[in-house]
Design a protein around this motif. Structure first.
Motif, PDB file in Angstrom:
ATOM      1  N   THR A  37      -0.856 -22.692  -0.437  1.00  0.00           N
ATOM      2  CA  THR A  37      -1.357 -21.317  -0.512  1.00  0.00           C
ATOM      3  C   THR A  37      -1.865 -20.850   0.849  1.00  0.00           C
ATOM      4  OG1 THR A  37      -1.979 -21.674  -2.813  1.00  0.00           O
ATOM      5  CG2 THR A  37      -2.957 -19.785  -1.700  1.00  0.00           C
ATOM      6  N   GLY A  38      -2.570 -21.735   1.560  1.00  0.00           N
ATOM      7  CA  GLY A  38      -3.029 -21.403   2.905  1.00  0.00           C
ATOM      8  C   GLY A  38      -1.873 -21.146   3.857  1.00  0.00           C
ATOM      9  N   LEU A  39      -0.812 -21.946   3.734  1.00  0.00           N
ATOM     10  CA  LEU A  39       0.362 -21.716   4.574  1.00  0.00           C
ATOM     11  C   LEU A  39       1.004 -20.362   4.275  1.00  0.00           C
ATOM     12  CD1 LEU A  39       2.177 -25.177   4.701  1.00  0.00           C
ATOM     13  CD2 LEU A  39       1.080 -23.963   6.576  1.00  0.00           C
ATOM     14  N   TRP A  40       1.099 -20.011   2.981  1.00  0.00           N
ATOM     15  CA  TRP A  40       1.668 -18.711   2.608  1.00  0.00           C
ATOM     16  C   TRP A  40       0.859 -17.577   3.235  1.00  0.00           C
ATOM     17  CZ3 TRP A  40       6.265 -17.794   0.806  1.00  0.00           C
ATOM     18  CH2 TRP A  40       6.898 -18.700  -0.024  1.00  0.00           C
ATOM     19  N   ILE A  41      -0.452 -17.649   3.083  1.00  0.00           N
ATOM     20  CA  ILE A  41      -1.308 -16.580   3.603  1.00  0.00           C
ATOM     21  C   ILE A  41      -1.223 -16.514   5.120  1.00  0.00           C
ATOM     22  CG2 ILE A  41      -3.713 -15.837   3.846  1.00  0.00           C
ATOM     23  CD1 ILE A  41      -4.162 -16.988   0.999  1.00  0.00           C
ATOM     24  N   ALA A  42      -1.269 -17.672   5.780  1.00  0.00           N
ATOM     25  CA  ALA A  42      -1.176 -17.685   7.243  1.00  0.00           C
ATOM     26  C   ALA A  42       0.178 -17.158   7.704  1.00  0.00           C
ATOM     27  CB  ALA A  42      -1.408 -19.093   7.772  1.00  0.00           C
ATOM     28  N   GLY A  43       1.231 -17.561   7.028  1.00  0.00           N
ATOM     29  CA  GLY A  43       2.569 -17.092   7.398  1.00  0.00           C
ATOM     30  C   GLY A  43       2.726 -15.599   7.228  1.00  0.00           C
ATOM     31  N   LEU A  44       2.144 -15.064   6.156  1.00  0.00           N
ATOM     32  CA  LEU A  44       2.240 -13.617   5.939  1.00  0.00           C
ATOM     33  C   LEU A  44       1.363 -12.840   6.905  1.00  0.00           C
ATOM     34  CD1 LEU A  44       2.331 -13.532   2.038  1.00  0.00           C
ATOM     35  CD2 LEU A  44       4.217 -13.089   3.611  1.00  0.00           C
ATOM     36  N   LEU A  45       0.158 -13.347   7.173  1.00  0.00           N
ATOM     37  CA  LEU A  45      -0.727 -12.643   8.104  1.00  0.00           C
ATOM     38  C   LEU A  45      -0.201 -12.679   9.537  1.00  0.00           C
ATOM     39  CD1 LEU A  45      -4.282 -13.677   6.853  1.00  0.00           C
ATOM     40  CD2 LEU A  45      -3.163 -11.467   6.613  1.00  0.00           C
ATOM     41  N   LEU A  46       0.342 -13.829   9.935  1.00  0.00           N
ATOM     42  CA  LEU A  46       0.853 -13.965  11.294  1.00  0.00           C
ATOM     43  C   LEU A  46       2.297 -13.496  11.429  1.00  0.00           C
ATOM     44  CD1 LEU A  46      -0.602 -17.488  12.130  1.00  0.00           C
ATOM     45  CD2 LEU A  46      -1.494 -15.261  12.845  1.00  0.00           C
TER      46      LEU A  46
END
Length: 147
Positions: A29-38
Motif C-alpha cells: 500500500t505504501g508503494l502504491w501511494i508513493a508511486g502515485l504521489l511521485l
C-alpha cells in the motif's frame, strides 16, 4: 542435508505467517501511494510485482487463511454473536450508503439547470448506487443458493 531442509522450512513458515502478510500488505500500500504521489511507474511496477507475490501466497494457502491470521493472536477473534452483529451492521451500512447516494444523485441531477457542472457527479452517484444494488442482490442470490 536434513538441517538445510529444516532451515528452508523455517524460512517458508515466516512467509506463511499472518504478521508477515500484514506487513507485506502495508508495504505494498505504501508503494502504491508513493508511486502515485511521485508519478513513478517503476515504483508502481514494483508494487504490482509484490502484489502478485502476495496474491500467490494467499491463493496457495486459501484454505488456511483463517488459521494463519488467528494464530498470531492470543484472544478469541469472534463468535457467532459477533458475526451476526457484524452482518447486521454491514447490511445497515450498505443500505444507508446506497440511499444517501441515490438521494444525492437525484438532488444533483434535479439542480442541473442551476449547477450544470455537477451533472456528471449526479449521474455517477446514481449509477454507482444502482451498481451496488445489482451487486447486493446478485451476491444475496448466490449465497442463498449456496447455503
Amino acid at each position: 542435508m536434513n538441517s538445510k531442509s529444516g532451515i528452508i522450512m523455517k524460512i517458508l513458515s515466516i512467509f506463511e505467517s499472518g504478521l508477515f502478510i500484514k506487513i507485506l500488505s502495508v508495504f505494498i500500500t505504501g508503494l502504491w501511494i508513493a508511486g502515485l504521489l511521485l508519478a513513478d511507474i517503476y515504483i508502481i511496477i514494483l508494487a504490482v510485482v509484490f502484489l502478485i507475490a502476495l496474491s500467490t501466497i494467499l491463493y496457495i494457502h486459501r484454505d488456511n487463511l483463517k488459521e494463519i491470521f488467528q494464530k498470531d493472536s492470543n484472544a478469541i477473534v469472534e463468535d457467532e454473536r459477533t458475526q451476526l452483529i457484524n452482518e447486521k451492521a454491514a447490511t445497515m451500512t450498505l443500505g444507508v450508503l446506497i440511499a444517501v447516494m441515490i438521494y444525492a444523485g437525484i438532488v444533483i441531477i434535479a439542480l442541473r439547470n442551476n449547477y450544470p457542472q455537477f451533472l456528471q457527479a449526479g449521474y455517477t452517484l446514481f449509477l454507482a448506487s444502482i451498481l451496488c444494488f445489482i451487486l447486493y442482490f446478485t451476491s444475496r442470490a448466490y449465497y442463498t443458493h449456496k447455503y
